[in-house]
Design an enzyme around this catalytic site. Sequence first.
Site, short mmCIF file in Angstrom:
data_model
loop_
_atom_site.label_atom_id
_atom_site.label_comp_id
_atom_site.label_asym_id
_atom_site.label_seq_id
_atom_site.Cartn_x
_atom_site.Cartn_y
_atom_site.Cartn_z
CB CYS A 50 -1.62 -7.30 0.50
SG CYS A 50 -1.23 -6.14 1.82
CB SER A 107 5.30 -10.45 -5.55
OG SER A 107 5.83 -11.09 -4.41
CD GLU A 112 5.97 -7.97 -2.56
OE1 GLU A 112 5.91 -6.95 -1.86
OE2 GLU A 112 5.10 -8.85 -2.59
CG ASN A 188 0.99 2.35 14.20
OD1 ASN A 188 1.14 1.17 14.51
ND2 ASN A 188 0.15 3.16 14.83
CD GLU A 190 6.88 -5.59 6.85
OE1 GLU A 190 7.68 -5.83 5.93
OE2 GLU A 190 6.29 -6.48 7.48
#
Length: 404
Positions: A50, A107, A112, A188, A190
């Site tokens: 992301c 991160s 994380e 649906n 990870e």
Amino acid sequence: MQIKMIGIDHSKSPLQYREKVAFSTVRNIEFLNILKQEENILGGVVLSTCNRTEIWISYKDKLENEIDSILCKFKNINLYEYKKYFTYREDKEAIEHLFMVSSGLKSKILGEDQIITQVKNAVEISRESDFLNTTLDVLFRNAITASKKIKTQIKFKKGSFSVVDSVIKKLEKLNINVKDKSCLIIGNGEMGRLASEIFIKNGANVTMTLRQHHKGDVVIPVGVNIINFSDRVEVLPKFDIVISTTSTNRYMLKYEDVVKVKLKEKVVFIDLAVPRDIDEKIFSIKGTIGFNIDDFQIEENEINSFNETIERTKEILNEYIDNFYKWYYNKDLITNIFEISQKVADDTILRINKLVDDNTKNIVEKSSKKSIEKLIFCLRDNMKPRDFKNFMNILEKNYLNEDI
């Protein structure tokens, strides 16, 4: 060392640029196959999350085409426009950056957990594409092993984090209590499963979308209700919180569709996807509040509380970085180590040839070979690379270049 990395991430690039460079699994494989065709590139790994997209290559001699131009051509984007958002790293800088990334120190949510799995998945895609050469294999293996050790031995003061934990914290600060709220998770994968588990843990009633052809193939977290993916817009009036987490290249919720349905008086839309899943015009609908991935990160005033933990984390990383350097600078000598150990074993057998039977000879040969290998590898791990090379040169002259 001939290792290069090009990346774009949240520290330098707005979301609208990052999403254009993001990779799905299918596109990752396609891009690796493009890199395979490039002369002198020996292996590659594409990490796409992301918050970042990073491309790692191991190569020899000189590259005919630079990775940024190959990437921009593949993504059909303008190199001149994107170059200011790219970060370029080579060799030592690239290697140490990888270890920081896989441990979660780079991160947005410091420390994380999710990044380790993402790095492992990126490596596996390259391995299955037959494009993970030995150098990248050993490099990433050390980075992943170091990160696992950090995860088990070091606890960040506020626990382990994911972007979903940050979502919960942000909602709490806005006086939005998720307990007993109805939450729809679109996707649906990870991230979707992680969001489901964390929202259930915090008392929400969670429903997840599932494509009809995926039924039976997806592990659904305990306590999660299921609806057909195609019904995602129709069911929106039932939910207080909507989270989208897919990895597609189109909107999962379009403004023109959502504006037609009667939403609850207050609805929170949370887009955790890159590229984005939710048309941001939806956030302007009366009664809605919306967030995307860039709205969630560790608070600046919390970073200092992690200083001691960060230093301990770096100590572990440095141990495994050194392991990689020792392997890399001596990898060409490994064959010679085995040849020397065999020569020593042969020498030993010649000296006892007249004294023992064949079975004993075999035992002595194997034992002496293993002992010499252990001795030489021990020296390798405790000597400076240059000194060890000199040591190996001496052994080679005495054992590999002369007859016993």
